[in-house]
Structures are given as C-alpha cells and as structure tokens.
Design a protein around this motif. Structure first.
Motif, PDB file in Angstrom:
ATOM      1  N   LYS A  82       0.895  -1.020   0.122  1.00  0.00           N
ATOM      2  CA  LYS A  82       0.039  -0.115  -0.083  1.00  0.00           C
ATOM      3  C   LYS A  82       0.837   1.368  -0.118  1.00  0.00           C
ATOM      4  O   LYS A  82       0.362   2.239   0.217  1.00  0.00           O
ATOM      5  CB  LYS A  82      -1.010   0.126   1.103  1.00  0.00           C
ATOM      6  N   ASP A  87       1.004   9.531  -5.344  1.00  0.00           N
ATOM      7  CA  ASP A  87      -0.233   8.984  -5.438  1.00  0.00           C
ATOM      8  C   ASP A  87      -1.325  10.182  -5.913  1.00  0.00           C
ATOM      9  O   ASP A  87      -1.416  11.138  -5.263  1.00  0.00           O
ATOM     10  CB  ASP A  87      -0.948   8.369  -4.227  1.00  0.00           C
ATOM     11  N   LEU A  90      -3.942  11.610  -3.313  1.00  0.00           N
ATOM     12  CA  LEU A  90      -3.356  12.358  -1.986  1.00  0.00           C
ATOM     13  C   LEU A  90      -4.173  13.700  -1.841  1.00  0.00           C
ATOM     14  O   LEU A  90      -4.316  14.384  -2.575  1.00  0.00           O
ATOM     15  CB  LEU A  90      -2.006  12.622  -2.063  1.00  0.00           C
ATOM     16  N   THR A 105       0.369  13.534   8.681  1.00  0.00           N
ATOM     17  CA  THR A 105      -0.653  12.408   8.463  1.00  0.00           C
ATOM     18  C   THR A 105      -1.990  13.188   8.299  1.00  0.00           C
ATOM     19  O   THR A 105      -2.011  14.435   8.763  1.00  0.00           O
ATOM     20  CB  THR A 105      -0.672  11.718   9.881  1.00  0.00           C
ATOM     21  N   ASP A 115     -10.521   7.436   6.708  1.00  0.00           N
ATOM     22  CA  ASP A 115      -9.248   6.690   6.009  1.00  0.00           C
ATOM     23  C   ASP A 115      -8.091   7.545   6.529  1.00  0.00           C
ATOM     24  O   ASP A 115      -8.192   8.879   6.795  1.00  0.00           O
ATOM     25  CB  ASP A 115      -9.252   7.473   4.494  1.00  0.00           C
ATOM     26  N   TRP A 117      -4.160   8.441   6.138  1.00  0.00           N
ATOM     27  CA  TRP A 117      -2.947   8.968   4.990  1.00  0.00           C
ATOM     28  C   TRP A 117      -1.850   9.302   6.019  1.00  0.00           C
ATOM     29  O   TRP A 117      -1.920   9.834   6.959  1.00  0.00           O
ATOM     30  CB  TRP A 117      -3.629   9.964   4.406  1.00  0.00           C
ATOM     31  N   SER A 129       3.822   7.958   0.102  1.00  0.00           N
ATOM     32  CA  SER A 129       2.288   8.094   1.058  1.00  0.00           C
ATOM     33  C   SER A 129       2.022   6.505   1.224  1.00  0.00           C
ATOM     34  O   SER A 129       2.218   5.666   0.388  1.00  0.00           O
ATOM     35  CB  SER A 129       1.391   8.811   0.166  1.00  0.00           C
ATOM     36  N   HIS A 131      -1.802   4.623   2.326  1.00  0.00           N
ATOM     37  CA  HIS A 131      -3.266   5.130   2.470  1.00  0.00           C
ATOM     38  C   HIS A 131      -4.066   3.738   3.126  1.00  0.00           C
ATOM     39  O   HIS A 131      -3.780   2.595   2.429  1.00  0.00           O
ATOM     40  CB  HIS A 131      -4.006   5.272   1.105  1.00  0.00           C
ATOM     41  N   THR A 132      -4.429   3.711   4.398  1.00  0.00           N
ATOM     42  CA  THR A 132      -5.163   2.736   5.097  1.00  0.00           C
ATOM     43  C   THR A 132      -6.235   3.342   5.491  1.00  0.00           C
ATOM     44  O   THR A 132      -6.692   4.480   5.703  1.00  0.00           O
ATOM     45  CB  THR A 132      -4.313   2.011   6.006  1.00  0.00           C
TER      46      THR A 132
END
Length: 448
Positions: A82, A87, A90, A105, A115, A117, A129, A131-132
């Motif tokens: 990930k 990205d 973003l 963050t 989400d 970041w 970056s 992203h989770t």
C-alpha cells in the motif's frame, strides 16, 4: 434541575388534570438526570475512544511510511504494501504540507469509515504515501464500547428510577401519615401527635413539619380551651343576675310592659343556659345515662306532647339503648329549628334507628351543609334570620354524647341543578347499633 423538571413534566400533568405522587415525581427526576448524565458520559467516552484509536492509527501509518522511506533511499524499493509514490488521490491539504518538506498524517471521511493517510517527501522531490482505512478490529472495539455504554446508560436510568421510587415512597408514606394524623387533629382528636404518627429514626424536614403542626395544634387547643372556659365563666356569672331579673320581673304589676320584660328575661335565661350547655359539651365531660326504649313510641309521645301539629310516622319500630333526656333534647332542637326557619308541614319519620325531621321551607344554608352547625352563626337571612345558632350546635353535641351521627341535607327535585331552590330541609339522626362507651366514640359525620 428541580425547576426544569417542574416545568417539563409535573406542570403538563397538572394542567391535564392528572395528579402525580411524590414518589413518581422524584423517580422521574432521578431518571431524567441519570439519562442526561449517562448520555453525556457516553458521548464523551465514545469520542475519546475514537480519537485515541485514530491517533494510534495515524502513529502506526507514520511509522510505516518512515520505514518505507528508509528502504526506498537504501535499495530503491519501499518493501511495504500500500506504499505509493506520487499518489494522484493524495488529499490536497496533505500534499501541501509534504511539498513544504514536512512529514504529515491526515484523516478523511471514507465510505466505510475514516481513511488514514501518511506521507513523507523523498530526496528527489517525489512524495511517498500510505493510505489505509480504519481496521475491522478497531471498528469492532468501538462498536462493543458503544454497546456497553448503551447497556450501562439503561442500567443507570433503571437503577435511578428504582432508587427514586424507594426514596420517594418512604417520604410519601411519612407525609401521608402526617396528613392522616393532621386530619384526625382537625376532627377534634387532641391526643393525636403528628410526630409520633410518622415515626422513623432519621430526622428530616418531615419531622420539622410534624413538630410545627403539633405545636400549632397545641396552641389552638389551648386557645379553644381558654375561650371555652371564658364563655362558661361568663354564662355562669350571668345565670344569677338573670334569674334575679326574671324573679323581679314576675313581681311587676300585670300589663304589656311587664310581659315584654318577662319575655326578654326568659329569652336571656334560655340563651345563658344554652351557652352553658355548649360549654359543657365542648369540654367532652358529658356522659350518657343509658336506658332501653322503643324508639318509635318514644318519639311519638314526645312529639305529640311538644307540638301535636307535627306529623309522626313510624316505618319500623326498634329497641334502642340511649339516653332519653339527651335524645329528647336533640329531637326538640331539630323541631324548633324546623318551626323557626322552615315551613309547614313538619314531618318526623322513624325507621329502625334513624330519625328524620323534615320541613318544607327554603332549606339549610350552604355553609351549614358544608361545615356543619356553628354557634352564633345563623346562616342566610332567608332561613336563619333570627336565633343564635345554638340549637343545632347543641343538637350536634348531644348527638356526639349519644354516639350518634347527625347529618343535614336539602330536598330538591330529582335531577334538578344546584341553583334550583330547595323544597325543604331534612335533618337525620342515626343512632348507633351499640350503646356509646365514651363521649365522641361515634363522631358526627359531615353533611351528605
């Protein structure tokens, strides 16, 4: 809180004509406050837990993106899933911070939850970056926490309501006992003490109220007793000069002036004797001298000797144990009141142990029907424009000595509204089934 609850709940119930008890008011107040506190605490705990979980998720994402940054700078690969470079999705706010050369963050609202970041600038100007999303475990923990908070809030409300019912019920019982004892004192039972009636070991405001009522009752009783003694003393002192005046008037030469003096002297003597009798009855020292007699026969003979024009009807004969002299006094006073303030025909009915005296006049005054006979109050002018109000007072007092009930009512056509004039007045004497054992053992009931 108390003022708000008074306006929100009891006010509406009282305007709707619903009477609410103290225990339910107190229970509702505690439940309402408990619910507000539980909701407020639940919101605070939920938000604090959510913020804490988000902070942990951001810290974890920041650590991963830093590790990925070091891997990229060392071997050219992030070695983390990930992780993306430049990205296009973003968030602009995060991109702006990273372009300034800062690690940052960011949390955004997604379809399935928040989400997470995390981004860091690389030496070549690119942006690395991560992203989770909010993990399922964190979501489950937050849902479990919300469920526990809801269950705890419900338990607090139910527990507060139960506590309010218990506390309010205890206080309500004490107040009801105090009210019952106060009513007994108002009915003329001087030995009743409100403080003793409510009982209890713990002292509170209810005890202060009971003590104040007891003190007030004692003061009133002392004042009434003083007034009774003064009235009796005055009447007793007047008896001798009035008797002398009557004797002297009888020695005057015959003529109209003598008749007027004798008439007024006899009226004064009657008034003095009536006042003395009322004072004795108020002192609760009178006792009945009981005899067995046939009630119908007794009433017929006494009424025929007093006024042959009065109609007597014996519906059912009965043997009673009573005091003939006091019974005759009650009967004659009722007949005198009917003759003075009512209209013919006057009828006396005997049915078992019940004696009814009816006239066909304008009826009893409303204050007499409401409060009972009062001394020196004759009521409205249309029925009681003369007299001193002692006749029915003495009748009621003698009835108490006999253990009987004396009630008063007016006769109106069936279904007639209250403003329709009465067609007569009825006084009813209810003799007891058993002979009285002490004065006032059967108190006079309020008029029906």
């Amino acid at each position: 809180m108390r003022g708000m609850f008074r306006h929100l709940i009891p006010g509406r119930l009282e305007r709707a004509g619903i009477r609410t008890g103290l225990r339910w008011k107190l229970s509702a107040a505690i439940a309402l406050v408990g619910a507000l506190v539980a909701v407020a605490l639940s919101l605070v705990v939920h938000n604090a837990a959510r913020v804490s979980m988000l902070d942990n998720a951001r810290d974890l994402a920041d650590e991963r993106v830093q590790i990925a940054q070091r891997n990229v700078e060392q071997n050219g690969r992030p070695n983390f899933p990930k992780i993306q470079v430049d990205d296009r999705n973003l968030p602009p706010a995060l991109r702006e911070k990273v372009e300034e050369g800062r690690r940052a963050t960011y949390v955004s609202d997604g379809e399935g939850g928040p989400d997470i970041w995390a981004a860091v600038p690389l030496k070549d100007g690119r942006i690395l970056s991560l992203h989770t999303g909010f993990t399922d475990r964190s979501t489950d923990i937050l849902n479990d926490l919300d469920q526990a908070l809801v269950i705890g809030s419900i338990a607090v409300v139910l527990g507060g309501s139960a506590l309010g019912v218990l506390i309010g019920g205890h206080l309500s019982r004490r107040l009801r006992k105090a009210a019952t004892a106060a009513h007994q004192v108002a009915k003329g039972e001087p030995d009743v003490r409100v403080r003793d009636a409510i009982g209890g070991v713990v002292r509170d405001e209810t005890d202060d109220l009971a003590s104040a009522v007891d003190a007030m009752a004692d003061a009133l009783q002392q004042r009434l007793e003083a007034e009774r003694r003064v009235t009796a003393d005055i009447a007793h002192e007047l008896r001798t000069p009035v008797t002398g005046l009557l004797t002297a008037a009888e020695l005057l030469p015959p003529g109209r002036p003598t008749e007027l003096v004798l008439d007024r002297a006899k009226a004064m003597r009657t008034l003095v004797e009536d006042v003395l009798e009322v004072a004795r009855l108020d002192g609760a020292s009178e006792r009945a001298e009981l005899q067995d007699l046939l009630l119908g026969e007794f009433v017929s003979r006494r009424v025929a000797a007093k006024d042959p024009a009065v109609e007597v009807r014996v519906v059912h004969e009965s043997m009673v144990t009573t005091d003939p002299r006091r019974l005759e006094r009650v009967l004659f006073n009722l007949l005198a009141n009917a003759a003075r303030h009512g209209s013919s025909p006057i009828q006396v009915t005997v049915e078992g142990r019940v004696i009814r005296v009816r006239d066909h006049g304008p009826g009893f005054p409303e204050d007499l029907l409401t409060e009972g006979p009062l001394r020196f109050r004759t009521g409205s002018a249309d029925r009681a424009g003369k007299g001193h109000g002692l006749g029915l007072t003495i009748a009621a007092g003698q009835a108490r000595v006999l253990g009987a009930r004396l009630t008063f009512r007016n006769v109106r056509p069936a279904g007639a509204p209250p403003h329709i004039p009465a067609e007569g007045a009825v006084a009813v004497l209810w003799l007891p089934e058993h002979a009285p054992t002490n004065t006032g053992s059967y108190p006079m009931m309020p008029p029906s």
